[in-house]
Design a protein around this motif. Structure first.
Motif, PDB file in Angstrom:
ATOM      1  N   ILE A  12      42.692  13.594  58.328  1.00 55.68           N
ATOM      2  CA  ILE A  12      42.129  14.390  59.429  1.00 55.68           C
ATOM      3  C   ILE A  12      43.198  15.035  60.318  1.00 55.68           C
ATOM      4  O   ILE A  12      42.862  15.673  61.315  1.00 55.68           O
ATOM      5  CB  ILE A  12      41.180  13.534  60.310  1.00 55.68           C
ATOM      6  CG1 ILE A  12      41.939  12.358  60.941  1.00 55.68           C
ATOM      7  CG2 ILE A  12      39.984  13.052  59.495  1.00 55.68           C
ATOM      8  CD1 ILE A  12      41.096  11.570  61.946  1.00 55.68           C
ATOM      9  N   HIS A  13      44.485  14.915  59.952  1.00 57.31           N
ATOM     10  CA  HIS A  13      45.531  15.444  60.841  1.00 57.31           C
ATOM     11  C   HIS A  13      46.745  15.948  60.048  1.00 57.31           C
ATOM     12  O   HIS A  13      47.630  15.174  59.695  1.00 57.31           O
ATOM     13  CB  HIS A  13      45.954  14.338  61.824  1.00 57.31           C
ATOM     14  CG  HIS A  13      46.798  14.828  62.955  1.00 57.31           C
ATOM     15  ND1 HIS A  13      46.746  14.266  64.223  1.00 57.31           N
ATOM     16  CD2 HIS A  13      47.726  15.811  63.034  1.00 57.31           C
ATOM     17  CE1 HIS A  13      47.607  14.891  65.011  1.00 57.31           C
ATOM     18  NE2 HIS A  13      48.216  15.831  64.307  1.00 57.31           N
ATOM     19  N   VAL A  14      46.749  17.264  59.808  1.00 59.63           N
ATOM     20  CA  VAL A  14      47.796  17.883  58.997  1.00 59.63           C
ATOM     21  C   VAL A  14      48.217  19.214  59.636  1.00 59.63           C
ATOM     22  O   VAL A  14      47.385  19.950  60.164  1.00 59.63           O
ATOM     23  CB  VAL A  14      47.243  18.142  57.563  1.00 59.63           C
ATOM     24  CG1 VAL A  14      48.175  19.021  56.767  1.00 59.63           C
ATOM     25  CG2 VAL A  14      47.005  16.816  56.830  1.00 59.63           C
ATOM     26  N   HIS A  15      49.510  19.511  59.590  1.00 59.75           N
ATOM     27  CA  HIS A  15      50.015  20.807  60.076  1.00 59.75           C
ATOM     28  C   HIS A  15      50.432  21.646  58.879  1.00 59.75           C
ATOM     29  O   HIS A  15      51.360  21.289  58.160  1.00 59.75           O
ATOM     30  CB  HIS A  15      51.214  20.595  61.014  1.00 59.75           C
ATOM     31  CG  HIS A  15      50.862  19.835  62.254  1.00 59.75           C
ATOM     32  ND1 HIS A  15      50.488  20.459  63.420  1.00 59.75           N
ATOM     33  CD2 HIS A  15      50.786  18.505  62.490  1.00 59.75           C
ATOM     34  CE1 HIS A  15      50.206  19.540  64.346  1.00 59.75           C
ATOM     35  NE2 HIS A  15      50.385  18.339  63.807  1.00 59.75           N
ATOM     36  N   MET A  16      49.745  22.772  58.676  1.00 58.34           N
ATOM     37  CA  MET A  16      50.000  23.592  57.494  1.00 58.34           C
ATOM     38  C   MET A  16      51.038  24.696  57.698  1.00 58.34           C
ATOM     39  O   MET A  16      51.554  25.241  56.737  1.00 58.34           O
ATOM     40  CB  MET A  16      48.708  24.209  56.973  1.00 58.34           C
ATOM     41  CG  MET A  16      47.857  23.239  56.191  1.00 58.34           C
ATOM     42  SD  MET A  16      48.757  22.582  54.783  1.00 58.34           S
ATOM     43  CE  MET A  16      47.556  21.448  54.105  1.00 58.34           C
ATOM     44  N   ALA A  44      43.334  20.882  59.210  1.00 63.75           N
ATOM     45  CA  ALA A  44      44.545  21.558  59.686  1.00 63.75           C
ATOM     46  C   ALA A  44      44.528  21.708  61.201  1.00 63.75           C
ATOM     47  O   ALA A  44      43.509  22.017  61.811  1.00 63.75           O
ATOM     48  CB  ALA A  44      44.645  22.926  59.026  1.00 63.75           C
ATOM     49  N   MET A  45      45.705  21.506  61.791  1.00 64.97           N
ATOM     50  CA  MET A  45      45.870  21.599  63.242  1.00 64.97           C
ATOM     51  C   MET A  45      46.129  23.049  63.672  1.00 64.97           C
ATOM     52  O   MET A  45      46.643  23.860  62.894  1.00 64.97           O
ATOM     53  CB  MET A  45      47.027  20.695  63.667  1.00 64.97           C
ATOM     54  CG  MET A  45      46.635  19.232  63.642  1.00 64.97           C
ATOM     55  SD  MET A  45      45.336  18.946  64.879  1.00 64.97           S
ATOM     56  CE  MET A  45      44.651  17.407  64.290  1.00 64.97           C
ATOM     57  N   PRO A  46      45.795  23.363  64.936  1.00 68.35           N
ATOM     58  CA  PRO A  46      45.816  24.775  65.371  1.00 68.35           C
ATOM     59  C   PRO A  46      47.134  25.273  65.942  1.00 68.35           C
ATOM     60  O   PRO A  46      47.196  26.425  66.370  1.00 68.35           O
ATOM     61  CB  PRO A  46      44.746  24.771  66.475  1.00 68.35           C
ATOM     62  CG  PRO A  46      44.868  23.414  67.097  1.00 68.35           C
ATOM     63  CD  PRO A  46      45.224  22.477  65.968  1.00 68.35           C
ATOM     64  N   LEU A  97      37.841  20.314  68.291  1.00 62.43           N
ATOM     65  CA  LEU A  97      38.723  20.951  69.275  1.00 62.43           C
ATOM     66  C   LEU A  97      39.919  20.040  69.480  1.00 62.43           C
ATOM     67  O   LEU A  97      39.761  18.848  69.714  1.00 62.43           O
ATOM     68  CB  LEU A  97      37.993  21.131  70.617  1.00 62.43           C
ATOM     69  CG  LEU A  97      38.816  21.808  71.722  1.00 62.43           C
ATOM     70  CD1 LEU A  97      38.981  23.304  71.428  1.00 62.43           C
ATOM     71  CD2 LEU A  97      38.161  21.611  73.100  1.00 62.43           C
ATOM     72  N   LYS A  98      41.128  20.615  69.415  1.00 64.13           N
ATOM     73  CA  LYS A  98      42.331  19.821  69.649  1.00 64.13           C
ATOM     74  C   LYS A  98      42.901  20.165  71.005  1.00 64.13           C
ATOM     75  O   LYS A  98      43.109  21.333  71.334  1.00 64.13           O
ATOM     76  CB  LYS A  98      43.374  20.140  68.557  1.00 64.13           C
ATOM     77  CG  LYS A  98      44.707  19.421  68.705  1.00 64.13           C
ATOM     78  CD  LYS A  98      44.594  17.944  68.380  1.00 64.13           C
ATOM     79  CE  LYS A  98      45.902  17.189  68.633  1.00 64.13           C
ATOM     80  NZ  LYS A  98      46.893  17.386  67.578  1.00 64.13           N
ATOM     81  N   MET A  99      43.183  19.115  71.800  1.00 65.26           N
ATOM     82  CA  MET A  99      43.799  19.330  73.117  1.00 65.26           C
ATOM     83  C   MET A  99      45.153  18.620  73.139  1.00 65.26           C
ATOM     84  O   MET A  99      45.226  17.411  72.921  1.00 65.26           O
ATOM     85  CB  MET A  99      42.930  18.735  74.234  1.00 65.26           C
ATOM     86  CG  MET A  99      41.569  19.373  74.386  1.00 65.26           C
ATOM     87  SD  MET A  99      40.954  19.288  76.094  1.00 65.26           S
ATOM     88  CE  MET A  99      40.651  17.549  76.289  1.00 65.26           C
ATOM     89  N   CYS A 155      44.479  11.025  68.846  1.00 67.41           N
ATOM     90  CA  CYS A 155      45.356  11.193  67.688  1.00 67.41           C
ATOM     91  C   CYS A 155      46.531  10.215  67.755  1.00 67.41           C
ATOM     92  O   CYS A 155      46.927   9.780  68.830  1.00 67.41           O
ATOM     93  CB  CYS A 155      45.912  12.617  67.671  1.00 67.41           C
ATOM     94  SG  CYS A 155      44.629  13.861  67.469  1.00 67.41           S
ATOM     95  N   HIS A 156      47.073   9.904  66.606  1.00 62.06           N
ATOM     96  CA  HIS A 156      48.335   9.162  66.434  1.00 62.06           C
ATOM     97  C   HIS A 156      48.708   8.216  67.581  1.00 62.06           C
ATOM     98  O   HIS A 156      49.690   8.443  68.284  1.00 62.06           O
ATOM     99  CB  HIS A 156      49.489  10.127  66.159  1.00 62.06           C
ATOM    100  CG  HIS A 156      49.535  11.366  67.018  1.00 62.06           C
ATOM    101  ND1 HIS A 156      49.398  11.343  68.393  1.00 62.06           N
ATOM    102  CD2 HIS A 156      49.683  12.665  66.683  1.00 62.06           C
ATOM    103  CE1 HIS A 156      49.477  12.580  68.847  1.00 62.06           C
ATOM    104  NE2 HIS A 156      49.644  13.397  67.833  1.00 62.06           N
ATOM    105  N   VAL A 157      47.940   7.154  67.731  1.00 58.16           N
ATOM    106  CA  VAL A 157      48.274   6.144  68.752  1.00 58.16           C
ATOM    107  C   VAL A 157      49.549   5.430  68.310  1.00 58.16           C
ATOM    108  O   VAL A 157      49.659   4.982  67.164  1.00 58.16           O
ATOM    109  CB  VAL A 157      47.138   5.119  68.896  1.00 58.16           C
ATOM    110  CG1 VAL A 157      47.485   4.101  69.979  1.00 58.16           C
ATOM    111  CG2 VAL A 157      45.840   5.824  69.225  1.00 58.16           C
TER     112      VAL A 157
HETATM  113 ZN    ZN Z   1      50.008  16.620  64.858  1.00 53.96          ZN
END
Ligand code: ZN
Ligand code: DOR
Ligand code: ZN
Length: 356
Positions: A12-16, A44-46, A97-99, A155-157
């Motif tokens: 659920i958390h990838v940077h393309m 994919a992250m924004p 939505l990513k904040m 995300c990513h604790v």
């Molecule tokens: Zn990330």
């Protein structure tokens, strides 16, 4: 040899990096890495360039994904300074939505809690708001979610205090979910990495932080790689950007931990398949699966399918080799061979998928 079949795994958390930084990764190379790592779906992250913050930039990102993706996908929208009143209208087309509420890579960082509240209020209740937050910003945003009675995903604790905070919020009944990344579970500040290669946000924690994550495994809903590729030249350069690749190493590392008794195979399936599906409301396809040989031992290679050309886990001995990935009945990956062509992946939030 002991081969087992796992259901379609979701990262659920990838940077393309596409559009804007194709020298680091593209949809074609990033989804080849996903398949080699045993994933059938990536989100994919924004924080691309341009950042994905409105209909126009989402169209652009999804067009790129649609022609490049070799596995299934969905795309996050980014919460910005200027899109509070508009971004939610595209909610149905996005993973969530990513904040970004703290130190990160890219220009999507938001510092004003008033803005965080406004975004949380406008995003649909049945959608996901995922936050990059640590320490004080995490405390504030979880407090906002609690008072608004809306769900939030962290995300990513990475640290002991943050995982305890989330554990406490869950006990109070706050609808908070969270993910942990393999690099925070398997590396810490004492790991043997040069300065630039150790750079990541959130930073690697102390050995105690790392232990706290394992001690709170029951609080961790998902494992997510935060695959954040930057080239070796960038990582070893004067101003190293933060981030690690992770798609190709996550499953072998986790299966090795299963072999060593740190968690069970069911723990892995829950966090890479069941919970992602529940939290994000994804379609499940019985003809999508991955076959792994849980007995095959190997050393993680210095580089793989990702264009970034490095991994912080190079040389690590692991056990658990991805043999085959099948997506919607078609073989997408056979050991060492990328079978799925670019453009065969599907957008799990497209109209046609949602109405099936
Ligand atoms: Zn990330
Ligand atoms: O280490 C990181 N890398 N943390 C972030 O928040 C962003 C990511 C990236 O995009 O490189
Ligand atoms: Zn982040």
């Amino acid at each position: 040899m002991t081969t087992i079949r796992l259901p379609g795994l979701v990262d659920i958390h990838v940077h393309m990096r596409q559009p804007g930084a194709e020298h680091k990764e593209t949809w074609e190379t990033g989804t080849a890495a996903a398949l080699a790592g045993g994933f059938a779906t990536v989100f994919a992250m924004p924080n691309t360039s341009p950042a994905v913050v409105d209909e126009r930039t989402l169209d652009l990102a999804l067009e790129t994904a649609s022609s490049g993706a070799r596995c299934d996908y969905a795309h996050f929208l980014g919460a910005g300074l200027g899109n509070v009143d508009s971004v939610a209208k595209s909610a149905g087309r996005a993973a969530g939505l990513k904040m970004y509420l703290g130190e990160t890579f890219g220009d999507l960082r938001l510092d004003d809690p008033g803005l965080w509240a406004a975004h949380l209020e406008r995003w649909p209740d049945d959608g996901v708001v995922a936050v990059h937050a640590e320490g004080p910003s995490l405390e504030t945003v979880v407090g906002l979610a609690e008072s608004m009675e809306r769900a939030i995903h962290v995300c990513h604790v990475a640290g002991a205090a943050d995982i305890s905070l989330i554990a406490g919020a869950k006990e109070r009944g706050v609808a908070v979910t969270c993910e942990a990344s393999p690099h925070h579970l398997f590396l810490d500040r004492t790991s043997d990495l040069s300065f630039g290669r150790a750079e990541v946000r959130p930073r690697l924690g102390t050995p105690e932080d790392r232990r706290a994550l394992w001690d709170h495994l029951d609080v961790i809903d998902c494992f997510a790689t935060d695959h954040a590729p930057h080239t070796l030249a960038e990582k070893d350069g004067a101003n190293p950007p933060p981030g690690f690749p992770g798609l190709e190493t996550a499953l072998p590392l986790l299966l090795t931990a299963v072999h060593e008794g740190q968690l069970t195979l069911d723990d892995v399936i829950e966090r890479l398949h069941l919970r992602p599906i529940e939290i994000f409301g994804l379609p499940v396809d019985p003809d999508t699966w991955v076959e792994v040989d849980v007995d095959e031992e190997f050393e993680i290679a210095a580089s793989g399918m990702s264009r970034c050309g490095w991994t912080p886990f190079a040389g690590a001995p692991v056990r658990g080799m991805v043999n085959t990935v099948v997506i919607r009945g078609a073989t997408a990956y056979e050991k060492d061979l990328t079978v799925a062509a670019a453009g065969t992946g599907r957008d799990l939030r497209s109209e046609e998928r949602r109405t099936e």
